[in-house]
Each structure stands twice: as structure tokens, then as C-alpha cells.
Design a protein around this motif. Structure first.
Motif, PDB file in Angstrom:
ATOM      1  N   SER A   1       0.833  -1.194   0.000  1.00  0.00           N
ATOM      2  CA  SER A   1       0.000   0.000   0.000  1.00  0.00           C
ATOM      3  C   SER A   1       0.874   1.253   0.000  1.00  0.00           C
TER       4      SER A   1
ATOM      5  N   GLY B   1       1.500   2.427  -3.329  1.00  0.00           N
ATOM      6  CA  GLY B   1       0.320   2.879  -4.052  1.00  0.00           C
ATOM      7  C   GLY B   1      -0.546   1.746  -4.581  1.00  0.00           C
TER       8      GLY B   1
ATOM      9  N   ARG C   1      -3.511  -0.738  -4.485  1.00  0.00           N
ATOM     10  CA  ARG C   1      -4.781  -0.770  -3.746  1.00  0.00           C
ATOM     11  C   ARG C   1      -5.019  -2.187  -3.251  1.00  0.00           C
TER      12      ARG C   1
ATOM     13  N   CYS D   1       0.821   8.976   6.700  1.00  0.00           N
ATOM     14  CA  CYS D   1       0.449   8.095   5.590  1.00  0.00           C
ATOM     15  C   CYS D   1      -0.859   7.350   5.811  1.00  0.00           C
TER      16      CYS D   1
ATOM     17  N   MET E   1      -1.641   5.166   8.085  1.00  0.00           N
ATOM     18  CA  MET E   1      -1.486   3.754   8.449  1.00  0.00           C
ATOM     19  C   MET E   1      -1.955   3.500   9.869  1.00  0.00           C
TER      20      MET E   1
ATOM     21  N   THR F   1      -3.965   5.346   2.526  1.00  0.00           N
ATOM     22  CA  THR F   1      -2.526   5.261   2.300  1.00  0.00           C
ATOM     23  C   THR F   1      -2.187   5.299   0.806  1.00  0.00           C
ATOM     24  N   GLU F   2      -2.934   4.492   0.022  1.00  0.00           N
ATOM     25  CA  GLU F   2      -2.642   4.399  -1.407  1.00  0.00           C
ATOM     26  C   GLU F   2      -2.771   5.763  -2.087  1.00  0.00           C
ATOM     27  N   ASP F   3      -3.828   6.507  -1.727  1.00  0.00           N
ATOM     28  CA  ASP F   3      -4.023   7.814  -2.352  1.00  0.00           C
ATOM     29  C   ASP F   3      -2.943   8.799  -1.916  1.00  0.00           C
TER      30      ASP F   3
ATOM     31  N   VAL G   1       0.210   8.178  -0.966  1.00  0.00           N
ATOM     32  CA  VAL G   1       1.514   7.968  -1.604  1.00  0.00           C
ATOM     33  C   VAL G   1       1.446   8.307  -3.091  1.00  0.00           C
ATOM     34  N   ARG G   2       0.284   8.151  -3.693  1.00  0.00           N
ATOM     35  CA  ARG G   2       0.166   8.502  -5.112  1.00  0.00           C
ATOM     36  C   ARG G   2       0.237  10.020  -5.330  1.00  0.00           C
TER      37      ARG G   2
ATOM     38  N   HIS H   1       7.164   6.734   1.469  1.00  0.00           N
ATOM     39  CA  HIS H   1       7.457   6.366   2.852  1.00  0.00           C
ATOM     40  C   HIS H   1       8.375   5.148   2.839  1.00  0.00           C
TER      41      HIS H   1
ATOM     42  N   PRO I   1       9.590   2.532   5.056  1.00  0.00           N
ATOM     43  CA  PRO I   1       9.171   2.144   6.411  1.00  0.00           C
ATOM     44  C   PRO I   1      10.291   1.531   7.219  1.00  0.00           C
TER      45      PRO I   1
ATOM     46  N   ALA J   1       2.194   2.920 -10.613  1.00  0.00           N
ATOM     47  CA  ALA J   1       1.037   3.827 -10.545  1.00  0.00           C
ATOM     48  C   ALA J   1       1.295   5.167 -11.237  1.00  0.00           C
TER      49      ALA J   1
END
Lengths: 289, 330, 237
Positions: free
Chosen positions: A176, A179, A181, C51, C53, C72-74, C76-77, C82, C84, C105
Motif C-alpha cells: 500500500s 500505491g 490498492r 500516511c 497507516m 494510504t494508497e491515495d 503515496v500517489r 514512505h 518504512p 502507478a
């Protein structure tokens, strides 16, 4: 000798079915660490859908394609609506949901289509392989299974979506952060596995006749196949399926007859697993304190 | 060592008293259902000791239920045992069978153990139907046994103390005894060790716990509980057939354990109530789709009570007595 | 200078445990900002809150846009990478696949090849190991891969969680030099959490100190370095 060869070949054919259902299980297992016990019943339901489509007049391959598509969509839907909200529930509770699904599909198949067995068509019934060792439909099963396995391999290995699905299964948090999903990848995994199950159902139905309990025995062999192959290895599940299928046939022919072949085959499988606990192709798990 | 609080003692006493008084107000067929609840509660408790407390997943406890039931029936029909002696006999037989099965199971973990036990659940009805054994087992049609008589008959408050009432009280007595034993087993050092093996197998081993002995012993004890339940079931139903011990029996025991609540002794009673009465409820909702309704009800139960009925009650209790509680983080 | 990242009164919870209490901090665009603190003080939780999480409340803005309600996905896009703690390596994927995944992406496909060249410029060793399973890399190489992966996302802000953890001093030095180049040459803003407070303060322009989930001190990195309390507790001299 001929008996032996033909028993092995038909074992390979039924093994290909076990392998496909086992593969469907492995696809869900690798991302969730859970066995979907409803896999077989979902496949049976899909096969009934295909039967209905053919009965209303669709040609075989059109009904085949439509069923695979419908099963895929249904798999995605089940994951998104039923399982995604239970992501944080205890593991055993989720297993109970699988049993619930098992009952729902099993009972719905019987209620909608009845409990009488249906004759299911095979597109190769008119053909002959020119030998008594293997029937045309058995050969067809093996070809379809190998083709499907190849397509899945190419998809997971060479497409960006396949890469994302593997990443999400392996390390969801990290995926995730890239990016990916993750929730949708799990749903796609369910969709793919329902589609693979549907193909297995359509393949096996001409052999065993279509009825609501069609997949109950297959499910157990598929589970065994997945474990023999190593529960996290998709090609392993397929090879495991072949091994289980051949073993089942040989045990039934030479050892105990059909009464106890299920029992003996399973005892042998468990004996193998006791000596090789990660299966033939599974990755060794490193335990941490 | 954990002790019962005064409140809990009173609650347990009231529950037992109410159960003893139940025959005064219920007709015989309701007593039969009540016996069924007690019997399944014992079986689920046995499964919970193994799976809930020790983390060994069994999808095949119906097999031990069948072994207990057939042991009782065969001892009565062929060896002339009085009915009440079949209970300790079935307990002993299932303890041994459980220990024997538990030894190879030591090598299997998680899903592999699930497969092995699942295979056991499938194999037992097949073996019971097998021609070579049908002289004793009666093959697919099954066998019947005599109904245990009441030791004495009298009327109390207009209610006949008959064989049905006696059978129910007999079952109740054994249920109370076994629950008491299970509670004593899990509340002390043994219980803590079992849980430690479930949660931290490597750490438990590193601290000098002989995990193999504990795991196989609890397998035997678990089979003992479930086998006693099977024997009681044989006495209550007085008829056995291989198809009553279909793999679904194992699945329903598992369902009862999870919806009751894992890792707690009294929760088995709730689970038993669910598996005895939920099919009736499903059947009354829809005559044509009882299986599907049952499945949906199960999913809803898990949805609203992910930690089972016991877990939900526990949360209610904490809700009533608010105190700061760290639910932990991962 | 405008802030590229701003946190206002941010709380964070794990289940019933609160980890952050009204955190306020900011990362200036083009700068390196570091967050110091003891183990369990809330450093990692701060990054996780940014982020999405961990469950969080309060206001978080990236480039002026609210991101505290996004997934989170949105997030980082949008251009936040990040890295980790524990590096988040996909051990069964090859190095190449790890990098491809990071770029999957992106809309600007044409620039991916160019970024790959730059990443290999920073980490030539990764180029030699493209076909190797990432799990077989050494710890230092996995950390390089983690940074390389986040660069392949072409971020405007990088969040780094203890990049020196468990690595040999020489490798740490190399990674810090590369982080400095990423900041100066590529103009990527960096929010850095580091156990090695001395190195972090050398690299950073601004610094914050977090204790038991609260920001207790903030200022220019150089000023914090000279603070007596910081020196005794975190720099050890």
C-alpha cells in the motif's frame, strides 16, 4: 499394463481438476493465509449457471466465457461485501464465514436446480482419441487445465497488475506504500479463484454429472493437492493435484476398491506430509519467537 | 490460580438448580432437546480445550464423537455392559484413541492438522459402513440399543419421574462433572501452559516446556470429552447410523465452538444452544432454503459477534463496569 | 519558504492506546527535517499518521491539500514516499520487480526510464543484482533498494524511518551521503527519523523533539545540536 496406463492417465485427468481447485485455494491462501472451504460449492454453483446458459440456447464456448466472467464478478463481490469488513475478526471466525458460504451455495444450488443429477455436455464428446487408454474428454480436461495454468503464470509473471497482486499478497503494508490498492487486489484474487473454480466445475461435470454435492469430494482432494504441493505454491498445487489424482486411482484399482479409496488415499497423503511437512514445493517458514 | 468470584458462584449454582428443576416444567421432547444441548456442550468443550486453548485446529472431532457412541453401543449390545458403565469405558477408549491420533498430529501444524482431522472425519463413516465390520456396526442401516431405565419411578408435583427425566438428569450430572473438571484443568498451571504453547510455541519450548507431551495429552483429553458426549448421545437417541457422523457433525462442533466463544469454558453451552436450535430457526424462516438461511445466520452471528457469544457478553460486562483497559496495539 | 507538509493538532491511536497527543510540526519545501526522540516516543507513529497507516485525527496538509482523510494508497500517489522501518522489502520479488512495482502507478511513463538511470547512478550495486530475489540482498542493499523504490515513485517528499537501523557504519555513511544528494540535486524534501541523532542533525535543516507522543522542542537543527539537554540525552557528550 494397459490397465495401469489408463488408470494413470485418467488419474492425471481427475488430478488436473483437483489441481485447478487446489490452485484456486492457493490463490486465496497466499494473500489471506486462509483456506476457502466454500471454493467447491462456489464452483458447483458456477457450473449450474453454465448449464442454465446452455439450456437457454447459448453455444458451449459462449456459455463457458460468460460463466467465467460471472464467477469472477461474483468472487470480487463476495470479497468486497462479506470478507473485507471482517478483515480484523479472529481467524476462526472467518473460517466459520467460509462454512456459512459453503452452506449458502450448497443449499441454493439444490433449491434452484433440484437434487437430480444433470447430464452436462462436453464439446469433445463426438471425438475419439484413437486409443482406449484415455477418453477424449479426459484429454480435453488436461489441455484446458494446462492452458489455464500457463495463462495465469503469464499474467502473474509479466503484467503490472499481476505484479501488484503478488506484492499485495506478500507484504500488504509495504504494497500500500507503493500505491497498490491492496483491498482491491484481494478482491481480484477472489475473482480469479472463483473463475478458475468455475472452469474446474465445467470440466468435471461431464464426468461426475452435475448435482449439488458434485464438488464435496473434489474439495477434499483439492485441499490435499494444495498441501502436497506446498500450500503457497500455485504450480505446486497443480502438480499436487496430479499426484493425488493418480494415487487415488491406483489405490482404488489395486489396493482396496472404491469403498475405502478416499480414506486410504488420505492416509497416504498425511503420511507423506508427516515426513515432508512443507509439501513438495512450499517455502519453508522460519519461526520467530 | 484464578478463583470464581462470589457472583460467579451464585450464577453457576442458580444455573445448575434451574437445570435440575427443568423436568418439572417441560414435556419429554423438550427434555430431549435439553439433553442434546448438554451433550453438544460437552463435545464443544472438548474441542475448545484442543483448539481454543491449545491452538490445534481439529476439523474432525465428529470422529471421536462417533467412536464414543459406537463404543457405548457395542459394549452394551455385545459385552452386556450396564448403560452407565459405558460412559467411563467410552472415556477411556477415546482417551487412548485421541492420544494415538495426537502423536502423528504432533508433526502437523495449522492447515495440515486440519486436513488430517478432516480426513479422519471422512474416514470414520466409511469405516463404519465397511462390509467387514458390519457384523458389529450394523453397516449403513446402523444399530439400536435399549433405552436406559430409570432406577426408580415416582411422581413429583404431578410430573412422572420416568426414563426420559432420569436420562436427562444423568446427562446433566455428567455435564456438571466434566465442566468442573475442565475448569479446574484450564484455570491453573496446565491451562497457562496450554495457552503459552498456542501463542508462543517456540518461547514455551525454550522455557523448558515439553510441548509434545502437553499437545498429545490435551489431544487425548479433548477426545475423551467429545467421546463421552458421543456415548451420552447414543444413550439418549438409542440409535446409531454412520450417516449421523457425517463430516458435517465435525463442522457443526467447530461452528458451535467459534460462535460460543473460543478459549472459555462456559461458552460451550452457548455454542451448543446455537447448533441445536439454529437449524430449527432457519427451517422456520424458509422451508425451501434452510441450509442457505442457516449459512446466512451463521455469517451474521460472526459479523455481529466476531469473538463469539462469550466475547460479546464479556464486552457488555466491561461496558457496564467502565475502567481503563488497554486493548493493546500491534 | 512554504511548508510542503504540515501537521496541526494530530492525535493517533492504536486500538485503545493513544500514541500521539496534539502533534504540530512542518517540513519546509526542499528542506530536510528530522524528528528525534527515544524508542516509543512516537516517531514512527508520526510517520504512520501522515500516511494514514494508523487511526488519526487533526489536520494534515501536503502541499496545501488536506490528506488526513485519505487512504494510504491515495496519499503515496500524491507524491509522498514512505520508506518504512524494517525496509518493507518484497523478499520473493526480484530487485527489478521491486522497482517496477514502485513505478506502476505513475502517469508519466516516459520519465520512468530516466529515473531508473538516476537511481542506478546512486546505487550501482542494485543494477548488478536486478534479477536477484530481493530477500537474498544484504541489509544495506535492502535499505538501498527501499530508498531506490521510493525514488522510482518520483516523490516530492520522502519519509524515512530509521534508515541506519542495523547497518554497518560505512554503509550508513554512504546512505546519508546519497540522501543529501537526493535532497540537493533532485529537490526532494525529506522528513527523517533517526536513532543516530548526531548524523541526523548534521543533515537536517530543522528538527523536532518528541517525548511520550508530544512535541517538546523544535527549531533549527544547529540550535538543537547546541542545546545542553539534547546533547546529554541524545548525542551522548
Amino acid at each position: 499394463m494397459d490397465l495401469f496406463v489408463s488408470q494413470v492417465l485418467s488419474g492425471v485427468a481427475s488430478g488436473a481438476i483437483y489441481g485447478c481447485v487446489g490452485l484456486a485455494m492457493v490463490m486465496i491462501f497466499t494473500s489471506t493465509e486462509k483456506i476457502n472451504f466454500a471454493q467447491g460449492e462456489m464452483a458447483t454453483f458456477s457450473t449450474y449457471v453454465a448449464w442454465t446458459l446452455m439450456t437457454v440456447g447459448l453455444p458451449y464456448w459462449a456459455a463457458f466465457a460468460a460463466t467465467v466472467a460471472i464467477s469472477f464478478a461474483a468472487g470480487v463481490l463476495i470479497q468486497r461485501t462479506l470478507l473485507a469488513p471482517l478483515r480484523d475478526a479472529p481467524e476462526m471466525s472467518q473460517v466459520i464465514v467460509f462454512f456459512g458460504l459453503f452452506l449458502v451455495f450448497n443449499s441454493a444450488s439444490g433449491a434452484i436446480w433440484g437434487y437430480l443429477p444433470f447430464d452436462f455436455p462436453s464439446p469433445v464428446k463426438a471425438f475419439s482419441t484413437g486409443t482406449t487408454l484415455i477418453g477424449a474428454h479426459q484429454l480435453f480436461i488436461i489441455l484446458v487445465a494446462v492452458l489455464m495454468l500457463t495463462l495465469l503464470f503469464l499474467f502473474f509473471r509479466y503484467t503490472s497488475l499481476g505484479l501488484c497482486m503478488r506484492a499485495a499478497a506478500q507484504n500488504p503494508v509495504s504494497a500500500s506504500l507503493m500505491g497498490v490498492r491492496v483491498g482491491w487486489m484481494l478482491a481480484l484474487g477472489w475473482g480469479l479463484s472463483a473463475a478458475v473454480g468455475a472452469v474446474a466445475g465445467i470440466m468435471v461435470a461431464p464426468v461426475v454429472f452435475l448435482e449439488p454435492q458434485m464438488m464435496v469430494g473434489v474439495l477434499l482432494y483439492a485441499f490435499a493437492a494444495a498441501l502436497v504441493g506446498g500450500i503457497d505454491s500455485p504450480p505446486g498445487a497443480f502438480v499436487g493435484g496430479i499426484i493425488v489424482g493418480v494415487l487415488e486411482n491406483l489405490v482404488g484399482t489395486y489396493l482396496v476398491g472404491t469403498d475405502l479409496k478416499l480414506t486410504v488415499a488420505l492416509v497416504l497423503i498425511i503420511a507423506v506430509l508427516i515426513f515432508k511437512p512443507t509439501g513438495l514445493f512450499g517455502s519453508r517458514r522460519v519461526a520467530r519467537v | 490460580m484464578k478463583k470464581l468470584s462470589a457472583n460467579q458462584k451464585i450464577l453457576a449454582g442458580v444455573a445448575i438448580a434451574a437445570a435440575v428443576a427443568l423436568p418439572l416444567v417441560t414435556p419429554d421432547f423438550r427434555l430431549f432437546q435439553a439433553s442434546q444441548v448438554l451433550i453438544y456442550a460437552i463435545a464443544i468443550l472438548g474441542l475448545n480445550l484442543l483448539t481454543g486453548y491449545n491452538g490445534q485446529l481439529s476439523v474432525g472431532h465428529g470422529a471421536f464423537f462417533a467412536v464414543g457412541a459406537y463404543s457405548a453401543a457395542l459394549l452394551m449390545n455385545f459385552a452386556g455392559f450396564p448403560y452407565w458403565t459405558t460412559i467411563p469405558a467410552a472415556a477411556l477408549i477415546c482417551l487412548v484413541v485421541g492420544l494415538l491420533f495426537g502423536l502423528p498430529a504432533l508433526k502437523l501444524d495449522g492447515h495440515y492438522l486440519a486436513l488430517a482431522t478432516f480426513a479422519l472425519a471422512l474416514a470414520v463413516p466409511q469405516l463404519l459402513k465397511y462390509k467387514a465390520f458390519s457384523k458389529w456396526t450394523g453397516g449403513a442401516p446402523g444399530i439400536s440399543i435399549d433405552k436406559p431405565p430409570a432406577p426408580f419411578e415416582f411422581d413429583i408435583f404431578g410430573r412422572a419421574f420416568n426414563a426420559d427425566v432420569w436420562l436427562y438428569l444423568f446427562t446433566l450430572g455428567i455435564t456438571v462433572l466434566l465442566f468442573f473438571c475442565a475448569w479446574n484443568l484450564v484455570r491453573g498451571r496446565i491451562g497457562r501452559t496450554l495457552v503459552a504453547i498456542r501463542d508462543q510455541p517456540m518461547a514455551a519450548q525454550a522455557m523448558g516446556v515439553n510441548t509434545a507431551i502437553y499437545k498429545s495429552l490435551i489431544f487425548g483429553v479433548s477426545a475423551l470429552f467429545t467421546g463421552v458426549a458421543g456415548a451420552l448421545n447414543a444413550l439418549t437417541v438409542q440409535y446409531l447410523a454412520p450417516d449421523s457422523f457425517h463430516m458435517f457433525l465435525s463442522v457443526f462442533l467447530l461452528v458451535g465452538m467459534v460462535v460460543g466463544g473460543m478459549g472459555a469454558v462456559p461458552s460451550a453451552l452457548f455454542g451448543a444452544v446455537v447448533i441445536v436450535f439454529l437449524p430449527n430457526i432457519a427451517g422456520s424462516i424458509s422451508k425451501s432454503l434452510p441450509g442457505a438461511i442457516y449459512g446466512v445466520l451463521l455469517i451474521l452471528l460472526v459479523y455481529f459477534m466476531p469473538k463469539g457469544i462469550w466475547g460479546a457478553l464479556d464486552r457488555l460486562r466491561q461496558f457496564r463496569l467502565p475502567r481503563h483497559r488497554d486493548t493493546g496495539s500491534s | 519558504m512554504a511548508a510542503i507538509l504540515e501537521l496541526k493538532d494530530v492525535d493517533a491511536h492504536y486500538g485503545g492506546t493513544q500514541a500521539l497527543f496534539g502533534v504540530n510540526c512542518a517540513v519546509e519545501a526542499g528542506a530536510v527535517t528530522t524528528l528525534l526522540g527515544a524508542n516509543g516516543a512516537g516517531k514512527t507513529s508520526t510517520l504512520r499518521a501522515i500516511c494514514g497507516m494508523v487511526r488519526r485525527t487533526g489536520e494534515i496538509r501536503f502541499d496545501g491539500h488536506r490528506i488526513d482523510g485519505k487512504s494510504t494508497e491515495d496519499i503515496v500517489r500524491m507524491g509522498i514516499a514512505h520508506v518504512p522501518e524494517g525496509r518493507g522489502t518484497f523478499t520473493n520479488l526480484t530487485v527489478q520487480e521491486n522497482l517496477d512495482l514502485a513505478a506502476h502507478a505513475r502517469r508519466d511513463r516516459a520519465l520512468v526510464g530516466e529515473d531508473a538511470q538516476r537511481v542506478f547512478g546512486y546505487f550501482p550495486r542494485l543494477k548488478e543484482r536486478l534479477r536477484q530475489q530481493a530477500g537474498t540482498l544484504s541489509g544495506g542493499e535492502q535499505q538501498m533498494l527501499a530508498i531506490a523504490r521510493s525514488l522510482m515513485m518520483r516523490p516530492r517528499l520522502m519519509l524515512l524511518d530509521e534508515p541506519s537501523f542495523g547497518l554497518a557504519p560505512l554503509v550508513v555513511l554512504e546512505i546519508f551521503q546519497i540522501m543529501q544528494r537526493i535532497n540537493r540535486e533532485d529537490g526532494v524534501s525529506i522528513f527523517l527519523i533517526e536513532q543516530n541523532a548526531a548524523m541526523a542533525l548534521d543533515l537536517a535543516h530543522d528538527a523536532y523533539l518528541v517525548e511520550t507522543g508530544r512535541i517538546v522542542m523544535s527549531g533549527k537543527a544547529a540550535d538543537l545540536r547546541d542545546d545542553d539537554a539534547i546533547r546529554r540525552t541524545y548525542l551522548g557528550h
